[in-house]
Design an enzyme around this catalytic site. Structure first.
Site, PDB file in Angstrom:
ATOM      1  N   ASP A 183       0.860  -1.187   0.000  1.00 19.96           N
ATOM      2  CA  ASP A 183       0.000   0.000   0.000  1.00 19.96           C
ATOM      3  C   ASP A 183       0.892   1.230   0.000  1.00 19.96           C
ATOM      4  O   ASP A 183       1.738   1.383   0.884  1.00 19.96           O
ATOM      5  CB  ASP A 183      -0.916   0.011   1.229  1.00 19.96           C
ATOM      6  N   GLU A 267      -1.696  -1.533  -5.975  1.00 16.97           N
ATOM      7  CA  GLU A 267      -2.924  -0.811  -6.290  1.00 16.97           C
ATOM      8  C   GLU A 267      -2.853  -0.271  -7.713  1.00 16.97           C
ATOM      9  O   GLU A 267      -1.810   0.215  -8.146  1.00 16.97           O
ATOM     10  CB  GLU A 267      -3.127   0.357  -5.324  1.00 16.97           C
ATOM     11  N   ASP A 350      -2.926   1.857   6.922  1.00 13.56           N
ATOM     12  CA  ASP A 350      -2.072   1.438   5.814  1.00 13.56           C
ATOM     13  C   ASP A 350      -1.816  -0.068   5.840  1.00 13.56           C
ATOM     14  O   ASP A 350      -1.826  -0.722   4.790  1.00 13.56           O
ATOM     15  CB  ASP A 350      -0.745   2.208   5.872  1.00 13.56           C
TER      16      ASP A 350
END
Length: 362
Positions: A183, A267, A350
């Site tokens: 992340d 992501e 996170d």
């Protein structure tokens, strides 16, 4: 497996060689602009453009009309024509805008030549380039594989660089069963699902005061003067230092992740849209998430690793990775920690997102 790998070095040309390099840059720019004007005119008249062969066949006539084109590397001129053809091809594939005329005032100038009959060679700490001869270079590492091409680049700081593209036999790394979810963020540059978080060095903020000082000095000086040129070069050197520091930290971390994990989950971010938030744009640009993703993708291709991405707009931060409950209040970026109302599990924002990225990407 044979892969293309680039080796970038700084070169130290003499005064005569610098004159030849600048002449080559100017000739390549002239050929590009001349054929671009013809391409546009032909398209307006006939509705069709020119092919690469049609443009390249005009080079002999151009050399007869402008004899100074014969003084530079002929392969570099052909590469300029190839860049023009590739630019239009990418435009028709909706990958970029129409090619534009090149300016001699652009801060970055470059040309590309290809390896033919031993015209590019390396011997100890010297590099041979066409029409240039032997040039000393900063030998920071050994060059591997077969040389395919060389791109000479003049940086805004006034330094000269060369990038050698080589065909290298890169062997895949040993297989492992480790899977990692990453992340990305601003407080921490990256938070993996396993292992310590990567701190955000914030190099732009680190050099911001020095950069502001020299940008103000540059603004006060008369444009085009010698002192203005010195200040402009100083600003470029500061930007170059920021970029080099950022890339060094990024390369070390991405290589470590690639060596330790078989599958890396990321992501699928829309960074261009995120940059429209004026309060976060500078910090997002400094974080350089796109560069991190680019490095992971090509290193994974080299070393036999797998890159997987989550669906666009997946609620990785809002979803509890234990029970799957979605808590909409977590959309607020100021919420760094929260407790799931369904299973009462406390979460770090996170780290929880990294766990969800790992699960969703698979």
């Amino acid at each position: 497996m044979l892969q293309h790998k680039a080796f970038k070095f700084r070169i130290y040309p003499s005064h005569v060689q610098i004159m030849q390099l600048r002449k080559t840059l100017g000739c390549c720019r002239f050929v590009f602009n001349h054929l671009l004007a013809k391409w546009r005119h032909t398209y307006q008249v006939t509705g069709k453009g020119l092919s690469y062969n049609a443009c390249a066949s005009q080079l002999p006539d151009m050399k007869r009309e402008w004899s100074w084109l014969k003084e530079v590397d002929s392969i570099a001129l052909q590469s300029a024509v190839r860049n023009l053809a590739d630019g239009y091809q990418r435009h028709f594939n909706k990958q970029n805008y129409l090619p534009r005329f090149k300016s001699r005032k652009h801060p970055v100038q470059s040309y590309t030549t290809r390896y033919t009959n031993g015209n590019i060679a390396v011997k100890e700490n010297r590099l041979q380039l066409p029409k240039l001869g032997w040039v000393p270079y900063a030998k920071s590492r050994e060059i591997e594989g077969r040389i395919l091409s060389a791109t000479v680049r003049l940086a805004p700081s006034g330094k000269w660089f060369v990038s050698l593209v080589c065909e290298v036999d890169i062997q895949p790394l040993p297989l492992t069963d480790r899977i990692l979810g990453i992340d990305v963020g601003i407080k921490y540059l990256a938070v993996p699902s396993e292992g310590p978080a990567m701190d955000n060095p914030r190099y732009t903020l680190r050099y911001e005061r020095l950069l502001t000082k020299w940008q103000r000095i540059l603004a006060r000086r008369k444009q085009g003067g010698s002192n203005w040129s010195k200040a402009k070069r100083k600003v470029a050197l500061i930007h170059e230092r920021i970029r080099n520091s950022r890339l060094d930290a990024m390369h070390k971390q991405t290589t470590k992740w690639i060596r330790e994990n078989q599958t890396i989950c990321l992501e699928d971010l829309r960074i261009a849209n995120m940059m429209k938030q004026r309060h976060l744009a500078k910090h997002i640009a400094d974080a350089s998430w796109g560069e991190m993703s680019r490095q992971l993708h090509y290193k994974a291709k080299w070393y036999g690793r797998t890159i997987k991405e989550t669906p666009v707009f997946a609620p990785t931060s809002q979803t509890c990775h234990v029970c799957g409950y979605k808590q909409a209040e977590v959309r607020d970026l100021s919420v760094r920690g929260w407790t799931c109302v369904s299973c009462q599990t406390p979460h770090d924002r996170d780290w929880n997102a990294a766990q969800n990225i790992k699960a969703m990407a698979q």
